[in-house]
Design a protein around this motif. Sequence first.
Motif, mmCIF file in Angstrom:
data_model
loop_
_atom_site.group_PDB
_atom_site.id
_atom_site.type_symbol
_atom_site.label_atom_id
_atom_site.label_comp_id
_atom_site.label_asym_id
_atom_site.label_seq_id
_atom_site.Cartn_x
_atom_site.Cartn_y
_atom_site.Cartn_z
ATOM 1 N N ILE A 112 16.086 143.055 40.600
ATOM 2 C CA ILE A 112 16.117 141.723 41.203
ATOM 3 C C ILE A 112 17.022 141.747 42.419
ATOM 4 C CG2 ILE A 112 16.822 139.327 40.841
ATOM 5 C CD1 ILE A 112 16.088 139.674 37.908
ATOM 6 N N ASP A 113 16.524 141.188 43.522
ATOM 7 C CA ASP A 113 17.277 141.125 44.768
ATOM 8 C C ASP A 113 17.953 139.762 44.866
ATOM 9 O OD1 ASP A 113 18.343 141.278 47.287
ATOM 10 O OD2 ASP A 113 16.415 141.231 48.333
ATOM 11 N N TYR A 114 19.238 139.701 44.474
ATOM 12 C CA TYR A 114 19.974 138.441 44.532
ATOM 13 C C TYR A 114 20.318 138.056 45.967
ATOM 14 C CZ TYR A 114 20.307 138.818 39.505
ATOM 15 O OH TYR A 114 20.001 138.902 38.174
ATOM 16 N N GLY A 115 20.067 138.937 46.904
ATOM 17 C CA GLY A 115 20.272 138.646 48.315
ATOM 18 C C GLY A 115 19.077 137.942 48.934
ATOM 19 N N SER A 116 18.085 137.571 48.112
ATOM 20 C CA SER A 116 16.927 136.814 48.609
ATOM 21 C C SER A 116 17.067 135.373 48.155
ATOM 22 C CB SER A 116 15.626 137.411 48.059
ATOM 23 O OG SER A 116 15.556 137.213 46.664
ATOM 24 N N ILE A 117 16.480 134.454 48.890
ATOM 25 C CA ILE A 117 16.609 133.033 48.564
ATOM 26 C C ILE A 117 15.981 132.715 47.210
ATOM 27 C CG2 ILE A 117 14.522 132.289 49.789
ATOM 28 C CD1 ILE A 117 17.920 130.410 49.484
ATOM 29 N N GLU A 118 15.012 133.506 46.745
ATOM 30 C CA GLU A 118 14.369 133.263 45.444
ATOM 31 C C GLU A 118 15.334 133.489 44.279
ATOM 32 O OE1 GLU A 118 11.714 134.052 48.563
ATOM 33 O OE2 GLU A 118 12.880 135.647 47.612
ATOM 34 N N ALA A 133 26.104 135.653 49.002
ATOM 35 C CA ALA A 133 27.122 134.620 49.224
ATOM 36 C C ALA A 133 26.781 133.782 50.455
ATOM 37 C CB ALA A 133 28.497 135.268 49.371
ATOM 38 N N ARG A 134 26.325 134.431 51.528
ATOM 39 C CA ARG A 134 25.958 133.708 52.751
ATOM 40 C C ARG A 134 24.801 132.750 52.482
ATOM 41 N NH1 ARG A 134 22.183 133.784 56.173
ATOM 42 N NH2 ARG A 134 21.220 135.687 55.425
ATOM 43 N N LEU A 135 23.772 133.223 51.773
ATOM 44 C CA LEU A 135 22.633 132.356 51.448
ATOM 45 C C LEU A 135 23.076 131.150 50.624
ATOM 46 C CD1 LEU A 135 19.770 134.871 50.577
ATOM 47 C CD2 LEU A 135 19.731 133.120 52.342
ATOM 48 N N VAL A 136 23.930 131.386 49.642
ATOM 49 C CA VAL A 136 24.400 130.289 48.794
ATOM 50 C C VAL A 136 25.183 129.280 49.627
ATOM 51 C CG1 VAL A 136 25.974 129.702 46.906
ATOM 52 C CG2 VAL A 136 24.362 131.595 46.640
ATOM 53 N N GLU A 138 25.076 128.739 52.961
ATOM 54 C CA GLU A 138 24.274 128.099 54.007
ATOM 55 C C GLU A 138 23.158 127.213 53.449
ATOM 56 O OE1 GLU A 138 22.856 131.258 56.512
ATOM 57 O OE2 GLU A 138 24.861 131.637 57.354
ATOM 58 N N ARG A 139 22.675 127.517 52.267
ATOM 59 C CA ARG A 139 21.520 126.786 51.723
ATOM 60 C C ARG A 139 21.811 126.281 50.311
ATOM 61 N NH1 ARG A 139 16.642 130.770 53.533
ATOM 62 N NH2 ARG A 139 15.324 129.078 52.792
ATOM 63 N N LEU A 140 23.030 125.759 50.117
ATOM 64 C CA LEU A 140 23.500 125.350 48.795
ATOM 65 C C LEU A 140 22.576 124.327 48.145
ATOM 66 C CD1 LEU A 140 25.644 125.558 46.596
ATOM 67 C CD2 LEU A 140 26.904 123.742 47.770
ATOM 68 N N ASP A 141 22.130 123.312 48.877
ATOM 69 C CA ASP A 141 21.256 122.287 48.281
ATOM 70 C C ASP A 141 19.962 122.907 47.761
ATOM 71 O OD1 ASP A 141 23.094 120.313 48.785
ATOM 72 O OD2 ASP A 141 22.136 119.628 50.640
ATOM 73 N N GLU A 142 19.373 123.776 48.551
ATOM 74 C CA GLU A 142 18.121 124.440 48.151
ATOM 75 C C GLU A 142 18.351 125.342 46.934
ATOM 76 O OE1 GLU A 142 14.921 127.615 50.086
ATOM 77 O OE2 GLU A 142 16.380 126.626 51.391
ATOM 78 N N VAL A 143 19.446 126.092 46.949
ATOM 79 C CA VAL A 143 19.771 126.991 45.832
ATOM 80 C C VAL A 143 20.009 126.168 44.564
ATOM 81 C CG1 VAL A 143 21.540 128.573 44.936
ATOM 82 C CG2 VAL A 143 20.659 128.876 47.253
ATOM 83 N N ASN A 144 20.801 125.095 44.665
ATOM 84 C CA ASN A 144 21.087 124.274 43.480
ATOM 85 C C ASN A 144 19.847 123.588 42.946
ATOM 86 O OD1 ASN A 144 23.733 124.853 42.883
ATOM 87 N ND2 ASN A 144 24.568 123.232 44.146
ATOM 88 N N LYS A 145 18.938 123.159 43.818
ATOM 89 C CA LYS A 145 17.693 122.538 43.349
ATOM 90 C C LYS A 145 16.875 123.555 42.553
ATOM 91 C CE LYS A 145 13.533 120.037 44.672
ATOM 92 N NZ LYS A 145 12.988 120.336 43.401
ATOM 93 N N ARG A 146 16.780 124.780 43.074
ATOM 94 C CA ARG A 146 16.027 125.823 42.370
ATOM 95 C C ARG A 146 16.693 126.152 41.032
ATOM 96 N NH1 ARG A 146 17.396 130.647 42.448
ATOM 97 N NH2 ARG A 146 18.347 130.637 44.505
ATOM 98 N N LEU A 147 18.025 126.232 41.020
ATOM 99 C CA LEU A 147 18.737 126.520 39.771
ATOM 100 C C LEU A 147 18.522 125.397 38.759
ATOM 101 C CD1 LEU A 147 22.094 127.907 41.232
ATOM 102 C CD2 LEU A 147 20.270 129.225 40.148
ATOM 103 N N ALA A 148 18.618 124.151 39.202
ATOM 104 C CA ALA A 148 18.413 123.004 38.304
ATOM 105 C C ALA A 148 16.994 122.985 37.772
ATOM 106 C CB ALA A 148 18.726 121.695 39.030
ATOM 107 N N ASP A 149 16.019 123.248 38.632
ATOM 108 C CA ASP A 149 14.613 123.256 38.209
ATOM 109 C C ASP A 149 14.343 124.311 37.150
ATOM 110 O OD1 ASP A 149 14.092 121.184 39.952
ATOM 111 O OD2 ASP A 149 13.122 122.452 41.476
#
Length: 172
Positions: A112-118, A133-136, A138-149
């Motif tokens: 698994i590539d944790y350096g990808s937005i998926e 870390a940079r993706l998280v 810069e795109r915290l709202d998107e990451v948190n929505k995916r995690l919550a979903d």
Amino acid sequence: MGKKTIRVSDFSGRVLQPDDEATRVVVLEHPDLVAGPVQLDATPAEVESIDDAALDVAIVEIHDSHGGGDPRRVVLTASEFDAMATDTPMAQLLRTADRVRPPKTRRAAEKIDYGSIEHAGRPHRGRVTEEEARLVRERLDEVNKRLADSGVRQIDPADPEHAARYGFPTPD
């Protein structure tokens, strides 16, 4: 300009002073819970009655042809469940019943590539790369929505562990 963090009880809205003890309550299951477990902050006094109010329950899965073959999870009082055993007492049945072993998990052939937005921000044991870390950050709202979903804990930049792991600024 500085930031000031004020902690409040999620139950009462009471402002917690810096020297006040906070209690973390993790809600694992609730009829109104839609995106997985959540955590609430409270004072110790607000949650001291939880143990007294606790019910003795049995949580069972029923594996039958209903529901498209997926098991149904049912919560009932322990006494109601115990009453279902009419030949042998339930305590004895539970001591002698076959153990259920969790299914063996297969390791994914693909890493698994944790350096990808998926996958960025998903809990894992490995080291957080700068890309993740940079993706998280810069795109915290998107990451948190995916995690919550997907029912996984969300990332809170105010949480010191999350701040350190993903490089968020820490309050001074």
